[in-house]
Each structure stands twice: as structure tokens, then as C-alpha cells.
Motif scaffolding. Structure first.
Motif, PDB file in Angstrom:
ATOM      1  N   PHE A  36       0.862  -1.180   0.000  1.00 38.00           N
ATOM      2  CA  PHE A  36       0.000   0.000   0.000  1.00 38.00           C
ATOM      3  C   PHE A  36       0.897   1.229   0.000  1.00 38.00           C
ATOM      4  O   PHE A  36       1.735   1.394   0.883  1.00 38.00           O
ATOM      5  CB  PHE A  36      -0.895  -0.007   1.244  1.00 38.00           C
ATOM      6  CG  PHE A  36      -1.746   1.214   1.382  1.00 38.00           C
ATOM      7  CD1 PHE A  36      -2.877   1.376   0.602  1.00 38.00           C
ATOM      8  CD2 PHE A  36      -1.419   2.207   2.289  1.00 38.00           C
ATOM      9  CE1 PHE A  36      -3.672   2.510   0.737  1.00 38.00           C
ATOM     10  CE2 PHE A  36      -2.199   3.345   2.434  1.00 38.00           C
ATOM     11  CZ  PHE A  36      -3.341   3.490   1.640  1.00 38.00           C
ATOM     12  N   LEU A  37       0.731   2.096  -0.994  1.00 33.06           N
ATOM     13  CA  LEU A  37       1.599   3.272  -1.141  1.00 33.06           C
ATOM     14  C   LEU A  37       0.787   4.553  -0.970  1.00 33.06           C
ATOM     15  O   LEU A  37      -0.282   4.696  -1.550  1.00 33.06           O
ATOM     16  CB  LEU A  37       2.253   3.278  -2.524  1.00 33.06           C
ATOM     17  CG  LEU A  37       2.944   1.991  -2.978  1.00 33.06           C
ATOM     18  CD1 LEU A  37       3.489   2.161  -4.396  1.00 33.06           C
ATOM     19  CD2 LEU A  37       4.050   1.616  -2.014  1.00 33.06           C
ATOM     20  N   GLN A  38       1.306   5.475  -0.166  1.00 34.83           N
ATOM     21  CA  GLN A  38       0.730   6.805  -0.050  1.00 34.83           C
ATOM     22  C   GLN A  38       1.722   7.792  -0.645  1.00 34.83           C
ATOM     23  O   GLN A  38       2.877   7.850  -0.212  1.00 34.83           O
ATOM     24  CB  GLN A  38       0.437   7.161   1.402  1.00 34.83           C
ATOM     25  CG  GLN A  38      -0.776   6.447   1.969  1.00 34.83           C
ATOM     26  CD  GLN A  38      -1.225   7.047   3.290  1.00 34.83           C
ATOM     27  OE1 GLN A  38      -0.400   7.453   4.096  1.00 34.83           O
ATOM     28  NE2 GLN A  38      -2.531   7.113   3.494  1.00 34.83           N
ATOM     29  N   ILE A  39       1.276   8.547  -1.636  1.00 35.25           N
ATOM     30  CA  ILE A  39       2.163   9.444  -2.375  1.00 35.25           C
ATOM     31  C   ILE A  39       1.722  10.890  -2.152  1.00 35.25           C
ATOM     32  O   ILE A  39       0.541  11.217  -2.295  1.00 35.25           O
ATOM     33  CB  ILE A  39       2.148   9.115  -3.884  1.00 35.25           C
ATOM     34  CG1 ILE A  39       2.615   7.675  -4.128  1.00 35.25           C
ATOM     35  CG2 ILE A  39       3.036  10.076  -4.651  1.00 35.25           C
ATOM     36  CD1 ILE A  39       1.502   6.683  -4.244  1.00 35.25           C
ATOM     37  N   TRP A  40       2.687  11.736  -1.811  1.00 36.03           N
ATOM     38  CA  TRP A  40       2.409  13.159  -1.620  1.00 36.03           C
ATOM     39  C   TRP A  40       2.778  13.902  -2.891  1.00 36.03           C
ATOM     40  O   TRP A  40       3.916  13.887  -3.332  1.00 36.03           O
ATOM     41  CB  TRP A  40       3.197  13.715  -0.445  1.00 36.03           C
ATOM     42  CG  TRP A  40       2.989  15.183  -0.221  1.00 36.03           C
ATOM     43  CD1 TRP A  40       3.835  16.193  -0.551  1.00 36.03           C
ATOM     44  CD2 TRP A  40       1.836  15.795   0.363  1.00 36.03           C
ATOM     45  NE1 TRP A  40       3.294  17.392  -0.205  1.00 36.03           N
ATOM     46  CE2 TRP A  40       2.061  17.187   0.357  1.00 36.03           C
ATOM     47  CE3 TRP A  40       0.638  15.301   0.887  1.00 36.03           C
ATOM     48  CZ2 TRP A  40       1.129  18.092   0.862  1.00 36.03           C
ATOM     49  CZ3 TRP A  40      -0.291  16.197   1.387  1.00 36.03           C
ATOM     50  CH2 TRP A  40      -0.039  17.580   1.377  1.00 36.03           C
ATOM     51  N   ASP A  41       1.775  14.548  -3.517  1.00 38.37           N
ATOM     52  CA  ASP A  41       1.986  15.321  -4.739  1.00 38.37           C
ATOM     53  C   ASP A  41       2.349  16.748  -4.340  1.00 38.37           C
ATOM     54  O   ASP A  41       1.511  17.500  -3.831  1.00 38.37           O
ATOM     55  CB  ASP A  41       0.715  15.314  -5.590  1.00 38.37           C
ATOM     56  CG  ASP A  41       0.939  15.936  -6.958  1.00 38.37           C
ATOM     57  OD1 ASP A  41       1.684  16.935  -7.063  1.00 38.37           O
ATOM     58  OD2 ASP A  41       0.357  15.420  -7.936  1.00 38.37           O
ATOM     59  N   VAL A  42       3.612  17.114  -4.560  1.00 41.20           N
ATOM     60  CA  VAL A  42       4.092  18.445  -4.165  1.00 41.20           C
ATOM     61  C   VAL A  42       3.339  19.546  -4.902  1.00 41.20           C
ATOM     62  O   VAL A  42       3.001  20.579  -4.341  1.00 41.20           O
ATOM     63  CB  VAL A  42       5.611  18.580  -4.430  1.00 41.20           C
ATOM     64  CG1 VAL A  42       6.093  19.977  -4.073  1.00 41.20           C
ATOM     65  CG2 VAL A  42       6.380  17.533  -3.628  1.00 41.20           C
ATOM     66  N   GLY A  43       3.052  19.310  -6.180  1.00 45.91           N
ATOM     67  CA  GLY A  43       2.377  20.324  -6.988  1.00 45.91           C
ATOM     68  C   GLY A  43       0.978  20.644  -6.485  1.00 45.91           C
ATOM     69  O   GLY A  43       0.628  21.808  -6.300  1.00 45.91           O
TER      70      GLY A  43
END
Length: 206
Positions: A36-43
Motif C-alpha cells: 500500500f503506497l501513499q504518495i504526496w503530490d508536491v504540486g
């Protein structure tokens, strides 16, 4: 470090990344390779979820639009075990029943699931997914697999991108995209088309 292999493919404009619709909760520990991956989108300053799967103790395979890096190495146990990759260029044929799994939404308008869901999907003729193409994107049967009977409301959807398409306990595909309303068919990246690159990358990091 546990490295993420990112396959180089692109989503067409307006396409939606994966979730499970019409499936059921997976039995505990029945999918020991799932990540399970949680990705933070900087944009956008937003967090989004993706799936992935362990193919070696130090490699997780996921989709190109899912990005992340874990700072620990997986330890193989009964509850943590890599998923097999296909051998050679063997292709799954239309009519084959395969399984996708993930923690995404269970309906077009819902929150992500807090339990691992799975559903069985049937591999389709390529023509079923060619209609999903929108310029400049096109469905490419050499690197993609079309799954999910258009007449049956069972599919992957938002939140499941990067998870595996499992046929006979082998990772034949990676959940990619499909219609924005969550209806099948859906498109998966064909793992066998990238085997040389995957093996070369893992060998370099060994």
C-alpha cells in the motif's frame, strides 16, 4: 532501501487510475506480496494512494504515475512474500480469468477501502480497449492487456493503480487505467513486455 520500479507508460487525458468495484474483501494474509503506497503530490499538495507488489525482498513493482520510496527492506515471512513474474514472452489469452487487488474505492463515489479488496476479471480481446483511446494516447496491445467484461460491473478503479493483475499466481499485468465512471474494461500494463528491463534493473541493484 526498498526501491520502487516505475514503468514508463502514460495515462490518456481524463483517464482514471484504479480501485476495486464488484469484488470482495481478501482473506487475511492471502496476498503477502501486496504493498500500500501513499504518495504526496508536491504540486497539488495532496496525498493519493496506489497499490504495488513485492517482486523481490528489495523491490516493489508499481505504475509510473505512482511514486514513492520506502526506507526499509522487506523481510520474507509467511505474511510477506514476493509475487512471481512471468517467464519469457508468454501472453495471457482472451477468456483467461485473473485477479486484481487493492485498497481503492468500491464504488464510483466512495472513499478508499480500509481493507484489501479483490475481484476476478476476464481478459478481453484487444479491440474492447481500443475504444478507450483518446488522442494522443492509443491502446498498445504489445505492452498492455485489456481486462474486464463490459457486460459485468466488476473492475479496478481509483486507488488501485500499480497493483498486480494475477493469472495463476503470476504477475502478468499492472493496474493502469480505464473509464472515469469505473465501468470495465480496464487497461493493465503487460509485465512480460518489460521483463528484460526489470531483470536488468534488479541485477544492477543486487
Amino acid at each position: 532501501q526498498l526501491l520502487l520500479l516505475l514503468l514508463a507508460f502514460f495515462l490518456p487525458p481524463g483517464a482514471e487510475a484504479g480501485e476495486i468495484i464488484g469484488g470482495h474483501e481478501a482473506k487475511p494474509h492471502s496476498r503477502p506480496y501486496m504493498a500500500f503506497l501513499q504518495i504526496w503530490d508536491v504540486g497539488s499538495q495532496k496525498r493519493h494512494n496506489c497499490g504495488g507488489f513485492l517482486i523481490r525482498e528489495d523491490f516493489v513493482l508499481t505504475a509510473a504515475h505512482c511514486w514513492g520510496r520506502l526506507k526499509t527492506k522487506a523481510r520474507r515471512t509467511a505474511a510477506v512474500r514476493p509475487l512471481k513474474l512471468p517467464t519469457g514472452k508468454a501472453r495471457v489469452k482472451p477468456g483467461k480469468e485473473c485477479i486484481v487487488a487493492g485498497w481503492g474505492r468500491t464504488a464510483p463515489v466512495s472513499k478508499d477501502s480500509d481493507t484489501l479488496q479483490e475481484v476476478m476479471l476476464t481478459v478481453q480481446e484487444d479491440k474492447e480497449c481500443e475504444s478507450l483511446a483518446r488522442p494522443p494516447y492509443r491502446y498498445d496491445k504489445t505492452i498492455e492487456i485489456c481486462v474486464g467484461d463490459p457486460k459485468i460491473k466488476k473492475a479496478s478503479f481509483k486507488g488501485d493503480s500499480g497493483g498486480p493483475l494475477m493469472c495463476d499466481n503470476v504477475a502478468q499485468g499492472i493496474i493502469s487505467h480505464g473509464k472515469g465512471n469505473g465501468m470495465p474494461p480496464r487497461v493493465c500494463t503487460r509485465v512480460s513486455s518489460f521483463l528484460p528491463w526489470i531483470k536488468k534493473t534488479m541485477k544492477r541493484r543486487q
